[in-house]
Write a protein that holds these residues in place. Structure first.
Motif, PDB file in Angstrom:
ATOM      1  N   TRP A 189      50.021  44.038  38.165  1.00 35.48           N
ATOM      2  CA  TRP A 189      50.527  43.895  39.534  1.00 35.48           C
ATOM      3  C   TRP A 189      49.313  43.820  40.442  1.00 35.48           C
ATOM      4  N   ALA A 190      49.284  42.845  41.311  1.00 39.22           N
ATOM      5  CA  ALA A 190      48.081  42.633  42.123  1.00 39.22           C
ATOM      6  C   ALA A 190      48.449  42.362  43.577  1.00 39.22           C
ATOM      7  N   GLY A 206      34.879  37.946  50.324  1.00 36.65           N
ATOM      8  CA  GLY A 206      35.439  37.745  48.999  1.00 36.65           C
ATOM      9  C   GLY A 206      36.509  36.669  48.971  1.00 36.65           C
ATOM     10  N   VAL A 207      36.892  36.327  47.748  1.00 31.30           N
ATOM     11  CA  VAL A 207      38.009  35.415  47.519  1.00 31.30           C
ATOM     12  C   VAL A 207      39.016  36.157  46.644  1.00 31.30           C
ATOM     13  N   ASN A 208      40.213  36.311  47.134  1.00 32.26           N
ATOM     14  CA  ASN A 208      41.247  37.037  46.406  1.00 32.26           C
ATOM     15  C   ASN A 208      41.829  36.127  45.318  1.00 32.26           C
ATOM     16  N   VAL A 209      41.493  36.411  44.051  1.00 33.85           N
ATOM     17  CA  VAL A 209      41.957  35.523  42.974  1.00 33.85           C
ATOM     18  C   VAL A 209      43.468  35.599  42.782  1.00 33.85           C
ATOM     19  N   SER A 210      44.111  36.661  43.271  1.00 35.78           N
ATOM     20  CA  SER A 210      45.566  36.794  43.110  1.00 35.78           C
ATOM     21  C   SER A 210      46.329  35.802  43.972  1.00 35.78           C
ATOM     22  N   PHE A 218      52.720  42.044  46.995  1.00 36.82           N
ATOM     23  CA  PHE A 218      52.260  42.593  45.724  1.00 36.82           C
ATOM     24  C   PHE A 218      53.093  41.963  44.626  1.00 36.82           C
ATOM     25  N   VAL A 219      52.411  41.283  43.693  1.00 34.83           N
ATOM     26  CA  VAL A 219      53.117  40.395  42.772  1.00 34.83           C
ATOM     27  C   VAL A 219      52.725  40.667  41.325  1.00 34.83           C
ATOM     28  N   LEU A 220      53.645  40.337  40.445  1.00 34.27           N
ATOM     29  CA  LEU A 220      53.302  40.280  39.023  1.00 34.27           C
ATOM     30  C   LEU A 220      52.418  39.054  38.817  1.00 34.27           C
ATOM     31  N   PHE A 221      51.238  39.252  38.221  1.00 30.82           N
ATOM     32  CA  PHE A 221      50.264  38.183  38.057  1.00 30.82           C
ATOM     33  C   PHE A 221      49.963  38.074  36.567  1.00 30.82           C
ATOM     34  N   SER A 222      50.169  36.914  35.982  1.00 27.16           N
ATOM     35  CA  SER A 222      49.984  36.796  34.540  1.00 27.16           C
ATOM     36  C   SER A 222      48.536  37.107  34.160  1.00 27.16           C
ATOM     37  N   GLU A 223      48.397  37.848  33.067  1.00 20.36           N
ATOM     38  CA  GLU A 223      47.063  38.236  32.646  1.00 20.36           C
ATOM     39  C   GLU A 223      46.218  37.013  32.307  1.00 20.36           C
ATOM     40  N   GLU A 224      46.830  36.016  31.696  1.00 21.00           N
ATOM     41  CA  GLU A 224      46.090  34.799  31.345  1.00 21.00           C
ATOM     42  C   GLU A 224      45.510  34.135  32.592  1.00 21.00           C
ATOM     43  N   SER A 225      46.339  34.046  33.629  1.00 22.22           N
ATOM     44  CA  SER A 225      45.875  33.414  34.869  1.00 22.22           C
ATOM     45  C   SER A 225      44.774  34.233  35.521  1.00 22.22           C
ATOM     46  N   ALA A 226      44.942  35.545  35.477  1.00 24.40           N
ATOM     47  CA  ALA A 226      43.944  36.416  36.104  1.00 24.40           C
ATOM     48  C   ALA A 226      42.608  36.323  35.376  1.00 24.40           C
ATOM     49  N   VAL A 227      42.644  36.331  34.049  1.00 31.39           N
ATOM     50  CA  VAL A 227      41.402  36.221  33.280  1.00 31.39           C
ATOM     51  C   VAL A 227      40.745  34.863  33.544  1.00 31.39           C
ATOM     52  N   ALA A 228      41.561  33.819  33.587  1.00 32.02           N
ATOM     53  CA  ALA A 228      41.028  32.474  33.821  1.00 32.02           C
ATOM     54  C   ALA A 228      40.377  32.353  35.199  1.00 32.02           C
ATOM     55  N   ALA A 229      40.845  33.158  36.155  1.00 32.08           N
ATOM     56  CA  ALA A 229      40.263  33.128  37.497  1.00 32.08           C
ATOM     57  C   ALA A 229      38.871  33.740  37.524  1.00 32.08           C
ATOM     58  N   ALA A 230      38.497  34.469  36.471  1.00 34.26           N
ATOM     59  CA  ALA A 230      37.154  35.038  36.320  1.00 34.26           C
ATOM     60  C   ALA A 230      36.710  35.886  37.510  1.00 34.26           C
ATOM     61  N   PRO A 231      37.453  36.934  37.842  1.00 28.96           N
ATOM     62  CA  PRO A 231      37.017  37.785  38.964  1.00 28.96           C
ATOM     63  C   PRO A 231      35.669  38.434  38.682  1.00 28.96           C
ATOM     64  N   GLU A 232      34.849  38.543  39.730  1.00 26.70           N
ATOM     65  CA  GLU A 232      33.535  39.175  39.609  1.00 26.70           C
ATOM     66  C   GLU A 232      33.587  40.661  39.974  1.00 26.70           C
ATOM     67  N   VAL A 233      34.654  41.037  40.668  1.00 28.44           N
ATOM     68  CA  VAL A 233      34.915  42.444  41.004  1.00 28.44           C
ATOM     69  C   VAL A 233      36.403  42.701  40.756  1.00 28.44           C
TER      70      VAL A 233
END
Length: 295
Positions: A189-190, A206-210, A218-233
């Motif tokens: 959840w992000a 910053g850039v909010n990858v969510s 506040f949303v359910l965010f797929s883990e695959e999409s989140a990992v692919a977004a490559a957050p730095e923090v």
């Protein structure tokens, strides 16, 4: 995968903007506009607060010594511990009335049923409904005016506006850092767009990858999409989430995990519509500033 901890989610999201956004995403009605209050002709002597954010504002504008009732979710400042409790997510109107308040301060969305009941009994009510940082400052001024402490309210509101401008100037022109704010790790959840967190991330460079989730609140965010977004923090709100990101094989190649930039923060200073939002801005500015150095 761990089961979702909805009680934990609710605990974190018992906050006006967060809760409103979450429920809105589930099809609940939206929030009503903020309700301005005129300067009080006679300062209230017995005040009941129905949400954590309004309680923090009351103490910040110098009306805390007149607060006689709060909710069990109101845990800041520490003085709230000695006040009578009138409920939690669900408000006991009977307990509110028993405290004989001459002013009730509430969140227009979270407390809408209680507000309707209290007003029907002839008790004055002031509501707030901030959706962004400037409206948090406005909410401070509204509550201060109702309590007869307008001067202190203007000072506190000015501090919020000054912090916002300071962050805007400080981070202008710097390289952007990709940030994920996780309220819960698995399922993820992000904080997406149209939240305080999203606004704060942008202000601090910053850039909010969510935002890739394409939804508000506040949303359910797929883990695959989140990992692919490559957050730095990655910012998390509890220890289990911190350990999940650092130990999960799914996140092993993520820049934030490789650089150990997964950081646990106090969600209240990022999510509550209160003067402590300034503290959240300062923390986020420092975190993103450090990430910019290591890019």
């Amino acid at each position: 995968m761990r089961k979702p901890c909805y009680s934990r989610l609710w605990s974190v999201l018992f906050l006006p903007v967060a809760c409103g956004a979450l429920l809105a995403s589930c099809g609940a009605p939206g929030r009503s506009p903020s309700e301005p209050a005129a300067e009080a002709h006679r300062s209230p002597r017995r005040i009941v607060s129905l949400s954590p954010g309004t309680t923090e504002i009351l103490f910040a504008v110098g009306a805390g010594d007149r607060v006689v009732g709060v909710t069990s979710q109101c845990d800041y400042p520490p003085e709230t511990g000695g006040r009578e409790k009138v409920g939690d997510v669900s408000i006991s109107v009977e307990k509110v009335v028993a405290l004989k308040p001459d002013l009730v301060v509430a969140d227009a969305f979270l407390n809408r049923e209680a507000v309707r009941s209290v007003r029907s009994l002839g008790i004055p009510v002031v509501t707030i409904s901030p959706k962004n940082l400037d409206e948090v400052a406005q909410a401070v001024e509204t509550i201060a005016a109702a309590c007869g402490t307008s001067e202190q309210g203007r000072k506190v509101a000015g501090d919020i506006r000054s912090a916002v401008e300071s962050m805007r100037r400080t981070h202008r022109g710097r390289s952007a850092v990709k940030v994920l704010f996780a309220v819960q790790a698995s399922p993820l959840w992000a904080a997406a767009q149209n939240t305080f967190v999203d606004e704060m991330i942008t202000l601090c460079g910053g850039v909010n990858v969510s935002r890739k989730a394409g939804k508000n609140g506040f949303v359910l965010f797929s883990e695959e999409s989140a990992v692919a977004a490559a957050p730095e923090v990655i910012l998390v709100t509890d220890r289990p989430a911190l350990e999940y990101f650092l130990r999960s094989s799914a996140w092993r190649g993520c820049p934030a995990v490789r650089r150990r930039s997964v950081i646990q923060v106090d969600p209240d200073v990022f999510l509550r519509p209160s003067p402590r939002i300034v503290e959240g801005l300062q923390q986020l500015s420092a975190i993103i500033g450090s990430a910019q150095v290591t890019q």
